[in-house]
Design an enzyme around this catalytic site. Structure first.
Site, PDB file in Angstrom:
ATOM      1  N   LYS A  68      36.893  48.573  40.572  1.00 38.76           N
ATOM      2  CA  LYS A  68      36.943  47.880  39.261  1.00 38.76           C
ATOM      3  C   LYS A  68      36.071  48.645  38.361  1.00 38.76           C
ATOM      4  O   LYS A  68      35.195  49.143  38.816  1.00 38.76           O
ATOM      5  CB  LYS A  68      36.059  46.403  39.839  1.00 38.76           C
ATOM      6  CG  LYS A  68      35.939  45.602  38.585  1.00 38.76           C
ATOM      7  CD  LYS A  68      35.297  44.371  39.168  1.00 38.76           C
ATOM      8  CE  LYS A  68      34.915  43.153  38.270  1.00 38.76           C
ATOM      9  NZ  LYS A  68      34.571  41.912  38.808  1.00 38.76           N
ATOM     10  N   SER A 142      36.876  38.187  37.800  1.00 40.48           N
ATOM     11  CA  SER A 142      36.925  39.097  36.932  1.00 40.48           C
ATOM     12  C   SER A 142      37.727  40.388  37.513  1.00 40.48           C
ATOM     13  O   SER A 142      38.168  41.337  36.604  1.00 40.48           O
ATOM     14  CB  SER A 142      35.752  39.253  36.233  1.00 40.48           C
ATOM     15  OG  SER A 142      34.828  39.618  37.436  1.00 40.48           O
ATOM     16  N   SER A 166      34.804  36.027  41.448  1.00 41.39           N
ATOM     17  CA  SER A 166      35.705  37.008  41.061  1.00 41.39           C
ATOM     18  C   SER A 166      36.535  38.009  42.377  1.00 41.39           C
ATOM     19  O   SER A 166      37.359  38.840  42.089  1.00 41.39           O
ATOM     20  CB  SER A 166      35.148  38.019  40.086  1.00 41.39           C
ATOM     21  OG  SER A 166      34.601  37.110  38.929  1.00 41.39           O
TER      22      SER A 166
END
Length: 571
Positions: A68, A142, A166
Site C-alpha cells: 500500500k 482504504s 481497511s
C-alpha cells in the site's frame, strides 16, 4: 511453518514472471501507483533464488508482495494517494524489510483511499479501484489496491493498513483473508500515519496460512517505533478443545443489508454445525465506541497527521478526505479527554463480553455498494460500512477476516473473528475452525513442555493445559533411559523416572507449546512428587517435561512395558 509449504513447484523468478503476465492479463492500472520495472524485479527474484540455492531458510521464498502506498519502500515514491505529498524514502518500513528478508519480492506500490481515509477505495486521484470480480462495485478501502492485487492473483501477499477496517473490509468484498493483528505487534515504522495511536500494518492473502505466515514474519518489537509491542509472557497459544464464540443480538445487526443479514445467519448456523458453542451478547457498547473514531474527538489524530498539509489547497486532494481532515481540527482538548475516558469504559465492557468465550464473530461489513452509489453519497455509505470494524483498534482488539458462505446471489460474504489484545493466535485458530483450514502457528512464542500422563489429550488433567492456552505440537517418545510407574494418586497419574541409557524403554508423550508465564504458573501449582525437568527424547533433543522424584518408585507399580500411560490405562 517451513518454506516448503509455500514454495512447492515455484521459485522466485518464475513467480515474478507469472505476476507480470497476470498484471498484463487483468489490465487493472488503477490498482498501482508505482509498479517496479521488470529488470529490477527479476534481479531481486534472482537474488532470492540464489539464497534458496545456498540453503537459507526463507519462509516467504517465491512469494510476491503488493505494498500500500502509504508504507515506505526505499527508492519508491510514497504518495499516500496524493501527488503533492509524494516523497522518496531512503529506508524501507520495518515490516516490509522483514518480508524481504524472509524471501518475498516487492512488486510495487498500490492505490488507496487518500491518506488511508475511507473504506470504499474510490477516494483517490489515481482512480477508483474496482472490485476484483465486478468492476461496477467498490473494492473496499482504504487498502483497495493491495486487496485487489491479491484477489486477482497478481500478488501472494498484499500489505495494507487498518485504522477503521481497511485491512478487513476489502478482504470481505473480494473474497480473501485479512489479518489485523493487535496494535503494535507489527511495527508501523515507515507508515504514513492516519490516527497514529490506532494504526496497524495488515496483511491480505488468498489463504489463512499465507496471511498468518506473513504476519508472523513482520511481528516483533522495533526500536524505531515507540508504539510497537512484544508478545506478553502469558500469551495464549491455542483455543481449548471446544471453540466458544459470541455473536451479536438481532437488534445489533440492523445495519446489515438483507442479503448480508441472511448470509451472516447462515455463517452462524455453519459454526454451530461445526461444533462451535454460540453465545448471544449485547455489543451495543462496542457499536457506540465505533462512532468515536470519526464523530468524536479522536478524529483529531487525523488532523495531527496531515491537517496542516491539506490546509493549503492541493490539486490532488480528494475533497471528501480533505473535508474529513479539516473538520478534525475542531474538537477541543476537554472533548478528547472525555472520549478517551469513554473508550476506557468501552474497553472494560469488551473484556466482559469476551471473558467467557474465545472470540466474537461479526459480519465484516454491511453491504457491497456500486462505485456510482458511493460517488453519489460518499460519506453515509462509507460510515455504515465501518459499523463492525471501527471499534476494534479503539478498544485494542485483534481481528481476522475470512470468507464465509457466499450470499444467495453468489457474491462473496465475509465474517470477522475478533479477540482481545494479544489473543491473535486464538483468533487465527477460530478462523481456521470456521473455514475448515489448518490452523497455522502464528505467535511462535513460548516454551516446549512434554507430558506423559494425566495431561495428555483426552486425559483427566489435560484441562489444565487448555486453561493455560497450551498448543499441541507433536507426539514424541523418550529415549530408552526412562521407566514409567503408576502412582497412588487421585486422579491416577504416572511418574516418569530416569534410570540411565538402556535401563528403560521409549515412553510415548506429547509436546505442547506453553507461554513462559503459563509454565511458571504450572510449576508453582505442581504437587509432590511431580517435577519439571529436562527430558531426553528419542531423537536426541531435550525438552522441559514431567518427571517424579525417585523416592516414590518403591511404592509404585512399574508400567514401562506398556510404553505409555494411555496404553496402560486401556489394558
Amino acid at each position: 511453518m517451513t518454506s516448503d509449504v509455500l514454495t512447492t513447484a515455484t521459485v522466485a523468478t518464475d513467480r515474478v514472471l507469472r505476476a507480470l503476465d497476470r498484471i498484463a492479463e487483468v489490465d487493472r492500472p488503477e490498482v498501482w501507483i508505482t509498479l517496479r520495472d521488470r529488470a529490477a524485479l527479476l534481479a531481486d527474484a534472482a537474488a532470492v533464488d540464489a539464497r534458496i540455492a545456498a540453503g537459507d531458510h526463507l519462509p516467504l521464498a517465491g512469494l510476491v508482495v503488493a505494498v500500500k502506498d502509504n508504507v515506505d519502500v526505499a527508492g519508491l515514491p510514497t504518495t499516500a494517494a496524493c501527488p503533492e505529498f509524494a516523497y522518496t524514502p531512503e529506508v524501507t518500513a520495518a515490516g516490509v524489510a522483514r518480508l524481504v528478508d524472509a524471501g518475498a519480492v516487492v512488486l510495487g506500490k498500490t492505490n488507496l483511499d487518500q491518506f488511508a481515509t475511507g473504506l470504499v477505495g474510490t477516494r483517490s486521484p489515481y482512480g477508483a479501484v474496482r472490485c476484483s470480480w465486478d468492476p461496477a462495485l467498490v473494492s473496499g478501502g482504504s487498502s483497495s489496491g493491495s486487496a485487489v492485487a491479491v484477489a486477482l492473483g497478481i500478488a501472494d501477499i498484499g500489505l495494507g493498513t487498518d485504522t477503521a477496517g481497511s485491512g478487513r473490509v476489502p478482504a470481505a468484498l473480494n473474497g480473501i483473508v485479512g489479518i489485523k493483528a493487535t496494535i503494535g505487534v507489527i511495527p508501523t515504522h515507515g507508515v504514513v500515519p492516519a490516527c497514529v495511536d490506532y494504526d496497524c500494518l495488515t496483511v491480505f492473502a488468498a489463504s489463512l496460512e499465507v496471511a498468518a505466515t506473513a504476519t508472523a514474519v513482520m511481528a516483533g518489537p522495533e526500536p524505531r517505533d515507540p508504539r510497537s509491542r512484544p508478545w506478553p509472557a502469558d500469551v495464549r497459544l491455542s483455543t481449548g478443545s471446544t471453540v466458544r464464540v459470541a455473536v451479536p443480538r438481532p437488534e445489533d445487526l440492523t445495519a446489515l443489508c438483507p442479503q448480508y443479514r441472511t448470509a451472516f445467519d447462515a455463517a452462524v448456523r455453519d459454526a454451530q454445525e461445526s461444533g462451535v458453542r454460540i453465545a448471544t451478547v449485547d455489543i451495543s457498547a462496542l457499536l457506540d465506541a465505533a462512532t468515536l473514531l470519526y464523530d468524536g474527538a479522536v478524529v483529531a489524530e487525523r488532523y495531527a497527521a496531515v491537517g496542516e498539509f491539506l490546509a493549503v489547497p492541493r490539486a490532488g486532494a480528494d475533497p471528501t478526505v480533505a473535508a474529513i481532515v479539516a473538520a478534525a481540527k475542531a474538537p477541543a482538548a476537554h472533548e478528547l479527554v472525555a472520549d478517551l475516558d469513554a473508550l476506557v469504559h468501552a474497553r472494560a465492557r469488551a473484556r466482559e463480553l469476551l471473558a467467557d468465550v474465545d472470540a466474537l464473530l461479526l459480519p465484516t461489513t454491511t453491504e457491497h455498494p456500486t462505485i456510482a452509489k458511493v460517488q453519489a453519497d460518499p460519506v453515509a455509505i462509507n460510515r455504515r460500512m465501518g459499523t463492525y470494524t471501527n471499534f476494534c483498534n479503539l478498544l485494542d482488539l485483534c481481528a481476522v477476516a475470512v470468507p464465509a458462505r457466499p450470499t444467495a446471489s453468489g457474491a462473496p460474504f465475509g465474517i470477522t473473528v475478533v479477540a482481545p489484545a494479544f489473543a491473535d493466535q486464538i483468533a487465527v485458530d477460530v478462523a481456521a475452525h470456521l473455514t475448515g483450514a489448518p490452523s497455522p502457528d502464528f505467535v511462535g512464542a513460548g516454551v516446549e513442555l512434554a507430558v506423559f500422563g494425566a495431561h495428555l489429550r483426552g486425559q483427566a488433567l489435560h484441562f489444565q493445559l487448555e486453561e493455560l492456552g497450551a498448543r499441541f505440537v507433536e507426539t514424541v517418545h523418550t529415549s530408552d533411559a526412562y521407566r514409567l510407574v503408576a502412582l497412588n494418586t487421585t486422579p491416577p497419574k504416572p511418574g516418569l523416572v530416569r534410570h540411565g541409557p538402556g535401563a528403560g524403554a521409549p515412553i510415548v508423550g506429547e509436546v505442547f507449546q506453553v507461554s513462559e508465564a503459563g509454565l511458571g504458573r504450572f510449576l508453582a501449582q505442581l504437587p509432590a512428587p511431580m517435577t519439571l525437568t529436562s527430558v531426553e527424547l528419542s531423537d536426541g533433543r531435550h525438552v522441559v517435561g514431567f518427571g517424579c522424584t525417585n523416592d516414590v518408585v518403591a511404592d509404585a507399580t512399574d508400567i514401562t512395558e506398556h510404553g505409555g500411560w494411555v496404553a496402560y490405562r486401556q489394558s
